[in-house]
Design a protein around this motif. Structure first.
Motif, PDB file in Angstrom:
ATOM      1  N   GLY A  88      38.407  44.618  49.397  1.00  0.00           N
ATOM      2  CA  GLY A  88      39.434  45.470  48.822  1.00  0.00           C
ATOM      3  C   GLY A  88      39.824  45.090  47.403  1.00  0.00           C
ATOM      4  O   GLY A  88      39.187  44.260  46.754  1.00  0.00           O
ATOM      5  N   SER A  89      40.883  45.707  46.923  1.00  0.00           N
ATOM      6  CA  SER A  89      41.328  45.466  45.552  1.00  0.00           C
ATOM      7  C   SER A  89      42.328  44.318  45.501  1.00  0.00           C
ATOM      8  O   SER A  89      43.112  44.113  46.432  1.00  0.00           O
ATOM      9  N   LEU A  90      42.291  43.585  44.410  1.00  0.00           N
ATOM     10  CA  LEU A  90      43.201  42.456  44.238  1.00  0.00           C
ATOM     11  C   LEU A  90      44.643  42.928  44.139  1.00  0.00           C
ATOM     12  O   LEU A  90      45.570  42.245  44.588  1.00  0.00           O
ATOM     13  N   TYR A 145      38.391  43.883  42.076  1.00  0.00           N
ATOM     14  CA  TYR A 145      37.983  44.003  43.471  1.00  0.00           C
ATOM     15  C   TYR A 145      37.505  42.656  44.001  1.00  0.00           C
ATOM     16  O   TYR A 145      36.813  41.912  43.297  1.00  0.00           O
ATOM     17  N   LEU A 146      37.877  42.366  45.234  1.00  0.00           N
ATOM     18  CA  LEU A 146      37.573  41.078  45.837  1.00  0.00           C
ATOM     19  C   LEU A 146      36.251  41.115  46.602  1.00  0.00           C
ATOM     20  O   LEU A 146      36.013  42.008  47.415  1.00  0.00           O
ATOM     21  N   TYR A 147      35.423  40.102  46.339  1.00  0.00           N
ATOM     22  CA  TYR A 147      34.151  39.955  47.043  1.00  0.00           C
ATOM     23  C   TYR A 147      34.022  38.509  47.517  1.00  0.00           C
ATOM     24  O   TYR A 147      34.188  37.575  46.734  1.00  0.00           O
ATOM     25  N   LEU A 148      33.737  38.365  48.795  1.00  0.00           N
ATOM     26  CA  LEU A 148      33.441  37.054  49.361  1.00  0.00           C
ATOM     27  C   LEU A 148      31.927  36.894  49.329  1.00  0.00           C
ATOM     28  O   LEU A 148      31.202  37.665  49.960  1.00  0.00           O
ATOM     29  N   TYR A 152      46.118  41.921  49.679  1.00  0.00           N
ATOM     30  CA  TYR A 152      45.904  41.607  51.095  1.00  0.00           C
ATOM     31  C   TYR A 152      44.636  40.785  51.267  1.00  0.00           C
ATOM     32  O   TYR A 152      43.592  41.100  50.700  1.00  0.00           O
ATOM     33  N   LEU A 153      44.749  39.723  52.051  1.00  0.00           N
ATOM     34  CA  LEU A 153      43.585  38.914  52.383  1.00  0.00           C
ATOM     35  C   LEU A 153      43.726  38.461  53.825  1.00  0.00           C
ATOM     36  O   LEU A 153      44.810  38.058  54.264  1.00  0.00           O
TER      37      LEU A 153
END
Length: 223
Positions: A96-98, A83-86, A102-103
């Motif tokens: 969201g999930s890697l 999972y992506l965290y900024l 989508y970014l």
């Protein structure tokens, strides 16, 4: 450091309800590994507070998808997803999930990542991204503001060196001398000081600056 202790206790409390029993020891080991890393602790707290799939899960490791000027795009890797965290000193956002690949276009541009199609392809193999190391063991990352080697510190970082006197920028008197003030009273004073710093030439982070211990510091002292 009392704040970090409270945060770690909160994460442990959350883990009791989120982590499967058979993985509790490994999840606890990761918490110990990043016990002094504010960015990692922030992501751990966010993950265990709002489980992305609303079911038991645990973080095995972190991978660095991108980083720039103290802002890090981390992949929190679980047993079957990432999972992506900024995250930065300003806070954390879930992206969201890697596997979805989508970014937001703004983030792609900020980090100078490939276009959306290329990023989707890149995201299919988590091992393409380096393992995130705790700041206390990574010499190329400022332990206070997370600037990478060659990057400018966040203003107020206790590790930044004053370009005029060579001392710690947040403690020396140069800010008063250069502004002709006895006290910094407003945001405008800080903006003026930052412009003077840029004109003089701010000293970017380098591994030899890394102290044995660094906290967040008080920021630029105004008196």
């Amino acid at each position: 450091m009392e704040e970090l202790k409270k945060q770690r206790r909160h994460i442990r409390d959350l883990m009791r309800y989120a982590v499967p029993d058979e993985h509790m020891e490994a999840a606890g080991d990761l918490l110990i590994l990043f016990r002094d890393d504010r960015l990692a602790l922030t992501v751990l707290e966010e993950f265990y507070s709002f489980l992305p799939e609303a079911r038991e899960d645990w973080i095995k490791e972190f991978r660095v998808v991108a980083r720039k000027k103290g802002v890090v795009l981390l992949a929190a890797v679980t047993s079957d997803e990432a999972y992506l965290y900024l995250v930065s000193s300003e806070g954390v956002e879930f992206h969201g999930s890697l596997s979805e690949g989508y970014l937001d276009q703004q983030l792609l541009r900020f980090f100078k990542l490939p276009d959306s199609k290329s990023f989707i392809e890149l995201s299919r193999d988590i091992t393409r991204f380096p393992v995130y190391q705790a700041v206390r063991v990574d010499p190329d990352i400022c332990p206070a503001c997370h600037a990478a080697t060659g990057e400018t510190h966040e203003l107020g970082c206790p590790v930044e060196i004053c370009p005029w006197c060579g001392g710690q920028l947040i403690y020396c008197s140069c800010r008063f001398d250069k502004l002709g003030l006895e006290i910094l009273e407003s945001e405008q004073d800080l903006i003026r000081f930052e412009k003077l710093l840029e004109q003089q030439g701010r000293i970017a982070y380098a591994p030899e600056q890394k102290p044995g211990y660094a906290d967040d510091g008080p920021g630029i002292e105004q008196h």
